[in-house]
Write an enzyme that holds these catalytic residues in place. Sequence first.
Site, PDB file in Angstrom:
ATOM      1  N   SER A  66       3.628  -2.340  10.336  1.00  0.00           N
ATOM      2  CA  SER A  66       5.085  -2.383  10.538  1.00  0.00           C
ATOM      3  C   SER A  66       5.708  -3.726  10.156  1.00  0.00           C
ATOM      4  O   SER A  66       6.638  -4.198  10.818  1.00  0.00           O
ATOM      5  CB  SER A  66       5.440  -1.997  11.975  1.00  0.00           C
ATOM      6  OG  SER A  66       5.033  -0.664  12.218  1.00  0.00           O
ATOM      7  N   GLU A 121      -6.663   4.484   7.929  1.00  0.00           N
ATOM      8  CA  GLU A 121      -6.470   5.926   7.681  1.00  0.00           C
ATOM      9  C   GLU A 121      -7.731   6.532   7.082  1.00  0.00           C
ATOM     10  O   GLU A 121      -8.060   7.691   7.339  1.00  0.00           O
ATOM     11  CB  GLU A 121      -5.241   6.138   6.778  1.00  0.00           C
ATOM     12  CG  GLU A 121      -3.950   5.894   7.559  1.00  0.00           C
ATOM     13  CD  GLU A 121      -2.779   5.413   6.732  1.00  0.00           C
ATOM     14  OE1 GLU A 121      -2.809   5.529   5.493  1.00  0.00           O
ATOM     15  OE2 GLU A 121      -1.818   4.910   7.345  1.00  0.00           O
ATOM     16  N   ASN A 179       0.872  -1.172   0.000  1.00  0.00           N
ATOM     17  CA  ASN A 179       0.000   0.000   0.000  1.00  0.00           C
ATOM     18  C   ASN A 179       0.912   1.225   0.000  1.00  0.00           C
ATOM     19  O   ASN A 179       1.503   1.550   1.018  1.00  0.00           O
ATOM     20  CB  ASN A 179      -0.888  -0.033   1.254  1.00  0.00           C
ATOM     21  CG  ASN A 179      -1.679   1.253   1.435  1.00  0.00           C
ATOM     22  OD1 ASN A 179      -1.801   2.049   0.505  1.00  0.00           O
ATOM     23  ND2 ASN A 179      -2.201   1.457   2.631  1.00  0.00           N
ATOM     24  N   LYS A 222       0.155   4.277  -0.287  1.00  0.00           N
ATOM     25  CA  LYS A 222      -0.486   5.476   0.282  1.00  0.00           C
ATOM     26  C   LYS A 222      -0.264   6.675  -0.645  1.00  0.00           C
ATOM     27  O   LYS A 222      -0.210   6.515  -1.858  1.00  0.00           O
ATOM     28  CB  LYS A 222       0.033   5.730   1.700  1.00  0.00           C
ATOM     29  CG  LYS A 222       0.011   4.478   2.562  1.00  0.00           C
ATOM     30  CD  LYS A 222       0.208   4.748   4.010  1.00  0.00           C
ATOM     31  CE  LYS A 222       0.322   3.434   4.743  1.00  0.00           C
ATOM     32  NZ  LYS A 222       0.288   3.582   6.177  1.00  0.00           N
ATOM     33  N   HIS A 258      -9.393   1.009   4.928  1.00  0.00           N
ATOM     34  CA  HIS A 258      -8.102   1.185   5.602  1.00  0.00           C
ATOM     35  C   HIS A 258      -8.298   2.094   6.815  1.00  0.00           C
ATOM     36  O   HIS A 258      -9.100   3.027   6.778  1.00  0.00           O
ATOM     37  CB  HIS A 258      -7.081   1.792   4.628  1.00  0.00           C
ATOM     38  CG  HIS A 258      -5.686   1.767   5.176  1.00  0.00           C
ATOM     39  ND1 HIS A 258      -5.229   2.709   6.060  1.00  0.00           N
ATOM     40  CD2 HIS A 258      -4.665   0.898   4.990  1.00  0.00           C
ATOM     41  CE1 HIS A 258      -3.970   2.416   6.390  1.00  0.00           C
ATOM     42  NE2 HIS A 258      -3.614   1.317   5.749  1.00  0.00           N
ATOM     43  N   GLU A 296      -5.241  -5.142  10.575  1.00  0.00           N
ATOM     44  CA  GLU A 296      -4.230  -4.101  10.766  1.00  0.00           C
ATOM     45  C   GLU A 296      -4.491  -3.357  12.074  1.00  0.00           C
ATOM     46  O   GLU A 296      -5.290  -2.397  12.100  1.00  0.00           O
ATOM     47  CB  GLU A 296      -4.271  -3.108   9.608  1.00  0.00           C
ATOM     48  CG  GLU A 296      -3.959  -3.727   8.264  1.00  0.00           C
ATOM     49  CD  GLU A 296      -3.358  -2.687   7.325  1.00  0.00           C
ATOM     50  OE1 GLU A 296      -2.242  -2.902   6.856  1.00  0.00           O
ATOM     51  OE2 GLU A 296      -4.005  -1.657   7.084  1.00  0.00           O
ATOM     52  N   GLY A 315       5.148   1.235   4.642  1.00  0.00           N
ATOM     53  CA  GLY A 315       6.502   1.784   4.510  1.00  0.00           C
ATOM     54  C   GLY A 315       7.486   0.896   3.765  1.00  0.00           C
ATOM     55  O   GLY A 315       8.198   1.352   2.859  1.00  0.00           O
ATOM     56  N   GLY A 338       2.610   2.043  10.709  1.00  0.00           N
ATOM     57  CA  GLY A 338       3.554   3.152  10.567  1.00  0.00           C
ATOM     58  C   GLY A 338       4.259   3.543  11.848  1.00  0.00           C
ATOM     59  O   GLY A 338       4.886   4.593  11.926  1.00  0.00           O
TER      60      GLY A 338
END
Length: 255
Positions: free
Chosen positions: A213, A97, A9, A11, A95, A167, A235, A173
């Site tokens: 992570s 976020e 992902n 982002k 998600h 998640e 990430g 993150g």
Amino acid sequence: MRKPIIAGNWKMNKTVAEALELVKDLRFKLENVSDVEIVVCPPFLAVQSVYQFLKGSNIKVGAQNCYFEKKGAFTGEVSPAMLKEAGCSFVILGHSERRQYFKESDEFINKKIKAVLPEGLLAIVCVGETLEEREKNIWKEVIKTQVTGGLKGITKEEVSKLVIAYEPVWAIGTGKVASKEQAQEVHKFIRDLFVKLYDKNTAEALRIQYGGSVKPDNISLLMSEPDIDGALVGGAALEAESFMKLVKFEKKAKQ
Ligand code: PEP
């Protein structure tokens, strides 16, 4: 046997030029992989170029979101059919976020799931508790609500078009990965929920990814757990070298 699925992902990272540079590297580094399903989810603007470049390879393309309406006056939104035409096979929905910053509810996510499946897209549906919810020990209720609300009216045939991504919000993150025991406990809880909501075969066939992570040095241990079938990665998916290591994780026997 569930085929592992590793999805990146990206982002709101990578211009089209940067996205193409990354997939050029990835296509080459991952060309021999056939035992893992590989998905990259660039920002909307890069989806089509990335798809054109990856066409015929073993890397599939996904989007990070979409709207549930087919067309019309919904400024700034993108429809499932547009994603399909641009080359997407997958779309990430719900998600954390989007839940957190854009206030997406389970009901809203449910409408999106119902809109993407008829277009032939597969949905990666994200669920997960916040740190506060974990500390209060109410993660089971939270996840049950997200799963039952998000999947309301979804048939067992349609479940085969879904991947669930667990998640935990506190792990996204933050560098704080869930322990393999913590992740396994939730994955098992989710699978048992699918047994209750659908049936054993449907639950057994469902792939459940862990996200939060995930890095090259922790993926193998997570993947050794019986109910962890893949990873949704933020990430560490932004660099070809680390994403390659994730896809080529060391396979240990499932415990
Ligand atoms: C994510 O965005 O889905 C995610 C898991 O991010 P990260 O890997 O950076 O924690």
